[in-house]
Design a protein around this motif. Sequence first.
Motif, PDB file in Angstrom:
ATOM      1  N   THR A 125     -53.432  12.132 -24.158  1.00 46.89           N
ATOM      2  CA  THR A 125     -52.199  13.210 -23.723  1.00 46.89           C
ATOM      3  C   THR A 125     -51.155  12.570 -23.466  1.00 46.89           C
ATOM      4  N   ASP A 126     -50.890  11.045 -23.724  1.00 45.44           N
ATOM      5  CA  ASP A 126     -49.422  10.524 -23.888  1.00 45.44           C
ATOM      6  C   ASP A 126     -48.653  11.078 -24.802  1.00 45.44           C
ATOM      7  N   LYS A 127     -47.338  11.547 -24.503  1.00 47.13           N
ATOM      8  CA  LYS A 127     -46.782  12.067 -25.564  1.00 47.13           C
ATOM      9  C   LYS A 127     -45.749  11.200 -26.258  1.00 47.13           C
ATOM     10  N   HIS A 128     -45.996   9.765 -25.691  1.00 49.51           N
ATOM     11  CA  HIS A 128     -45.024   8.650 -26.326  1.00 49.51           C
ATOM     12  C   HIS A 128     -45.890   7.500 -27.050  1.00 49.51           C
ATOM     13  N   ILE A 129     -47.184   7.576 -26.825  1.00 47.30           N
ATOM     14  CA  ILE A 129     -47.942   6.705 -27.570  1.00 47.30           C
ATOM     15  C   ILE A 129     -49.297   7.227 -27.913  1.00 47.30           C
ATOM     16  N   PHE A 130     -49.322   7.398 -29.260  1.00 41.34           N
ATOM     17  CA  PHE A 130     -50.349   8.048 -30.008  1.00 41.34           C
ATOM     18  C   PHE A 130     -50.318   7.430 -31.461  1.00 41.34           C
ATOM     19  N   PRO A 131     -51.453   7.454 -32.062  1.00 36.50           N
ATOM     20  CA  PRO A 131     -51.758   6.643 -33.557  1.00 36.50           C
ATOM     21  C   PRO A 131     -50.659   7.160 -34.437  1.00 36.50           C
ATOM     22  N   GLY A 132     -50.342   8.600 -34.464  1.00 33.24           N
ATOM     23  CA  GLY A 132     -49.355   9.276 -35.370  1.00 33.24           C
ATOM     24  C   GLY A 132     -48.061   8.676 -35.174  1.00 33.24           C
ATOM     25  N   ARG A 133     -47.595   8.004 -34.153  1.00 37.98           N
ATOM     26  CA  ARG A 133     -46.220   7.644 -33.852  1.00 37.98           C
ATOM     27  C   ARG A 133     -46.017   6.612 -34.692  1.00 37.98           C
ATOM     28  N   PHE A 134     -46.843   5.730 -35.133  1.00 39.49           N
ATOM     29  CA  PHE A 134     -46.829   4.653 -35.864  1.00 39.49           C
ATOM     30  C   PHE A 134     -46.867   4.495 -37.346  1.00 39.49           C
ATOM     31  N   ALA A 135     -46.532   3.390 -37.864  1.00 34.50           N
ATOM     32  CA  ALA A 135     -46.696   3.322 -39.426  1.00 34.50           C
ATOM     33  C   ALA A 135     -48.447   3.273 -39.405  1.00 34.50           C
ATOM     34  N   ARG A 136     -49.159   3.938 -40.403  1.00 34.84           N
ATOM     35  CA  ARG A 136     -50.298   3.779 -40.504  1.00 34.84           C
ATOM     36  C   ARG A 136     -50.877   2.592 -40.921  1.00 34.84           C
ATOM     37  N   GLU A 137     -50.138   1.647 -41.494  1.00 33.49           N
ATOM     38  CA  GLU A 137     -50.647   0.353 -41.971  1.00 33.49           C
ATOM     39  C   GLU A 137     -50.347  -0.671 -40.653  1.00 33.49           C
ATOM     40  N   GLU A 138     -49.945  -0.144 -39.697  1.00 35.19           N
ATOM     41  CA  GLU A 138     -49.620  -1.013 -38.604  1.00 35.19           C
ATOM     42  C   GLU A 138     -50.444  -0.634 -37.312  1.00 35.19           C
ATOM     43  N   ILE A 139     -51.471   0.396 -37.562  1.00 30.52           N
ATOM     44  CA  ILE A 139     -52.292   0.560 -36.360  1.00 30.52           C
ATOM     45  C   ILE A 139     -53.792   0.095 -36.825  1.00 30.52           C
ATOM     46  N   CYS A 140     -54.387   0.097 -35.684  1.00 29.78           N
ATOM     47  CA  CYS A 140     -56.052  -0.420 -35.986  1.00 29.78           C
ATOM     48  C   CYS A 140     -57.032   0.366 -34.673  1.00 29.78           C
ATOM     49  N   GLU A 141     -58.101   0.200 -34.735  1.00 27.30           N
ATOM     50  CA  GLU A 141     -59.176   0.671 -33.496  1.00 27.30           C
ATOM     51  C   GLU A 141     -59.916  -0.238 -33.423  1.00 27.30           C
ATOM     52  N   ILE A 142     -60.043  -0.933 -31.924  1.00 31.56           N
ATOM     53  CA  ILE A 142     -61.184  -1.777 -31.736  1.00 31.56           C
ATOM     54  C   ILE A 142     -62.451  -0.966 -31.467  1.00 31.56           C
ATOM     55  N   SER A 143     -63.543  -1.224 -32.080  1.00 31.28           N
ATOM     56  CA  SER A 143     -64.619  -0.320 -31.961  1.00 31.28           C
ATOM     57  C   SER A 143     -65.977  -1.083 -31.817  1.00 31.28           C
ATOM     58  N   ARG A 144     -67.028  -0.358 -31.581  1.00 32.06           N
ATOM     59  CA  ARG A 144     -68.260  -0.909 -31.579  1.00 32.06           C
ATOM     60  C   ARG A 144     -68.614  -2.282 -30.978  1.00 32.06           C
ATOM     61  N   LEU A 145     -68.006  -2.581 -29.944  1.00 31.22           N
ATOM     62  CA  LEU A 145     -68.325  -3.728 -29.159  1.00 31.22           C
ATOM     63  C   LEU A 145     -69.478  -3.618 -28.766  1.00 31.22           C
ATOM     64  N   ALA A 146     -70.599  -4.834 -28.940  1.00 33.10           N
ATOM     65  CA  ALA A 146     -71.741  -4.702 -28.380  1.00 33.10           C
ATOM     66  C   ALA A 146     -72.212  -6.096 -28.070  1.00 33.10           C
ATOM     67  N   VAL A 147     -72.729  -6.226 -26.897  1.00 27.24           N
ATOM     68  CA  VAL A 147     -73.359  -7.486 -26.179  1.00 27.24           C
ATOM     69  C   VAL A 147     -74.933  -7.074 -25.945  1.00 27.24           C
ATOM     70  N   PRO A 148     -75.684  -7.698 -26.712  1.00 27.75           N
ATOM     71  CA  PRO A 148     -77.262  -7.510 -26.216  1.00 27.75           C
ATOM     72  C   PRO A 148     -77.629  -7.825 -24.883  1.00 27.75           C
ATOM     73  N   ALA A 149     -78.536  -7.277 -24.369  1.00 24.30           N
ATOM     74  CA  ALA A 149     -79.081  -7.444 -23.022  1.00 24.30           C
ATOM     75  C   ALA A 149     -79.305  -8.911 -22.473  1.00 24.30           C
ATOM     76  N   ALA A 150     -79.871  -9.622 -23.497  1.00 24.94           N
ATOM     77  CA  ALA A 150     -80.120 -10.948 -22.940  1.00 24.94           C
ATOM     78  C   ALA A 150     -78.668 -11.829 -22.480  1.00 24.94           C
ATOM     79  N   PHE A 151     -77.584 -11.380 -23.159  1.00 20.29           N
ATOM     80  CA  PHE A 151     -76.453 -12.167 -22.974  1.00 20.29           C
ATOM     81  C   PHE A 151     -75.415 -11.419 -22.051  1.00 20.29           C
ATOM     82  N   ARG A 152     -75.838 -10.248 -21.389  1.00 14.24           N
ATOM     83  CA  ARG A 152     -75.019  -9.185 -20.813  1.00 14.24           C
ATOM     84  C   ARG A 152     -75.362  -9.744 -19.083  1.00 14.24           C
ATOM     85  N   LYS A 153     -76.507 -10.125 -18.888  1.00 10.29           N
ATOM     86  CA  LYS A 153     -76.812 -10.544 -17.318  1.00 10.29           C
ATOM     87  C   LYS A 153     -76.910 -11.821 -17.048  1.00 10.29           C
ATOM     88  N   ARG A 154     -76.882 -12.366 -15.965  1.00 10.11           N
ATOM     89  CA  ARG A 154     -77.012 -13.337 -15.408  1.00 10.11           C
ATOM     90  C   ARG A 154     -78.149 -13.460 -14.509  1.00 10.11           C
TER      91      ARG A 154
END
Length: 285
Positions: A125-154
Amino acid sequence: MKKISSFADNPVIGGVVKKAISSLASKDAKNISEHFSHYLQPTIANSHALREEVYRLRHQVYCEELQFEQTNSVHQEKDDFDEHAIHCFVRHLSSKQLAGTVRLIYSRQPDELLPIEKYCAHAITDKHIFPGRFAREEICEISRLAVPAAFRKRAVDNFAGAATGAIDHTTFSATELRCFPYIAICLYMSAAAMSYKTKRYYGFVMMEPRLAKSLSYVGIKFHQLGDAVEYHGLRAAYFIDSRELRKTLSGGYQSLLKSVEHELFGELSEEMLLEPNERLLGWSL
């Protein structure tokens, strides 16, 4: 740390508390960065075999552990965005297991949307920052970060069995156990490093607000773009400029970032202003 952080939003002492948390985290990170590469190695998944390892880990975490997606017979979690994404993982060196993964999605065509645009546009809902504001070749998305259970807990007491998802501290050394909570931070740093290297500076991500708050203590400052919405739990849209990260990251984490970049890019880690050459980097895009 939990007791201290509970005062972070206090209007009177909150500022001091946040500075104390940041200082403690930075000092610990400086120590961790000296050991991190002995146990955990960030790597670009630049082959079919490595990407299949990534997809199997994602199936384990997203389908079996978290049940965000349906399990399948090939035990790989994939989607159409994988074809235009750079995949990265962290490997635990002594066990050879993958300890985490993340991908950086980009647009191949001017009209090719990022997942956040296709599925979660209402969260921005931010009117100043959204993907369409920037050149398409300059944007990206950080996605599917996954850490398995054995490495999530101490583990803090005796090992209760593999089904609990706890770490067997008879298998991992004390120093390794201290490194494990930094895996998620390492993955976000890896994504930011890939964003910077390819000059896709403007990164978007859906994440839990509490995670964004925790990352801010170490200088990874995501800008929230709207209220939290239901998306596998309450998540909000966030934005980060990978160039600014290098200015806001606290001292100890600067060392960790340099270690991550060295592992990902080798001799190219100091040449961050070069034109992106994906073939030279070994990325199969």
